[in-house]
Write a protein that holds these residues in place. Sequence first.
Motif, short mmCIF file in Angstrom:
data_model
loop_
_atom_site.label_atom_id
_atom_site.label_comp_id
_atom_site.label_asym_id
_atom_site.label_seq_id
_atom_site.Cartn_x
_atom_site.Cartn_y
_atom_site.Cartn_z
N VAL A 290 0.81 -1.22 0.00
CA VAL A 290 0.00 0.00 0.00
C VAL A 290 0.85 1.27 0.00
N CYS A 291 1.90 1.31 0.82
CA CYS A 291 2.73 2.51 0.92
C CYS A 291 3.84 2.55 -0.13
N GLY A 292 4.00 1.47 -0.88
CA GLY A 292 5.03 1.45 -1.92
C GLY A 292 6.44 1.56 -1.36
N ASP A 293 6.64 1.09 -0.13
CA ASP A 293 7.94 1.23 0.51
C ASP A 293 8.80 -0.03 0.43
N ALA A 294 8.37 -1.00 -0.36
CA ALA A 294 9.13 -2.24 -0.59
C ALA A 294 9.32 -3.07 0.68
N SER A 295 8.48 -2.85 1.67
CA SER A 295 8.52 -3.70 2.86
C SER A 295 7.07 -4.04 3.23
N ILE A 296 6.89 -5.25 3.70
CA ILE A 296 5.55 -5.69 4.07
C ILE A 296 5.29 -5.28 5.52
N PRO B 24 2.00 -3.63 8.47
CA PRO B 24 0.59 -3.80 8.87
C PRO B 24 -0.40 -3.11 7.93
N GLU B 25 0.06 -2.11 7.19
CA GLU B 25 -0.84 -1.41 6.27
C GLU B 25 -1.04 -2.16 4.95
N ASP B 26 -0.18 -3.12 4.69
CA ASP B 26 -0.25 -3.89 3.45
C ASP B 26 -1.22 -5.06 3.59
N HIS B 27 -1.66 -5.59 2.47
CA HIS B 27 -2.60 -6.71 2.52
C HIS B 27 -2.41 -7.63 1.31
N ARG C 71 1.74 -2.40 -6.35
CA ARG C 71 1.73 -1.11 -5.66
C ARG C 71 0.61 -0.24 -6.22
N PRO C 72 0.12 0.71 -5.40
CA PRO C 72 -0.93 1.61 -5.90
C PRO C 72 -0.33 2.66 -6.84
N VAL C 73 -1.19 3.27 -7.65
CA VAL C 73 -0.77 4.35 -8.54
C VAL C 73 -0.27 5.53 -7.71
N SER C 74 -1.01 5.86 -6.66
CA SER C 74 -0.59 6.94 -5.77
C SER C 74 -0.57 6.44 -4.34
N VAL C 75 0.41 6.89 -3.60
CA VAL C 75 0.59 6.46 -2.21
C VAL C 75 -0.38 7.24 -1.32
N PRO C 76 -1.11 6.56 -0.44
CA PRO C 76 -2.04 7.25 0.46
C PRO C 76 -1.30 8.22 1.38
N MET C 77 -2.01 9.26 1.84
CA MET C 77 -1.43 10.31 2.68
C MET C 77 -0.88 9.74 4.00
N TYR C 78 -1.52 8.73 4.57
CA TYR C 78 -1.06 8.21 5.85
C TYR C 78 0.29 7.49 5.73
#
Length: 146
Positions: free
Chosen positions: A38-44, A46-49, A137-144
Amino acid sequence: MESQLKKLVTALALSALFMPCTVRAWTGEIHGRVVCDVCGDASIGPEDHVIEGAEVAVLCITKSGEVLNYQAFTNSKGIYTVAETMPESDRWDACLARPISRFHEHCTHLGGGSSGAKFTYNYPSGYSHSVRPFVYRPVSVPMYCI
């Protein structure tokens, strides 16, 4: 003499029916996951699913040179599995797993290094090979995440 010949033929026929088969069966399994980073940070984290319903193709070449193509879909835990039982002489030698499609409205871009995984399969019967996760990964990273 004829009755002895009949007994011999009957005995040979019965022994042929109950002789153990010389072809050994072999079973292999390949499994992996499809995940949304979800955050596109290349690490899994709690925000990822996981992504349920993603399609994965697995192509394997056997020891005898036959090419086998499998199709699998991820379950509710994001896991896909391919398994096969075959003669040991025809077992998998090398395989390629790659994601084909995903069914998720936000995670639509396949992450770098997730286009496919090639590997040799040299496990004995009954073992499984775990493929590294395919990450979308999402097109755009969520604000959180920022």
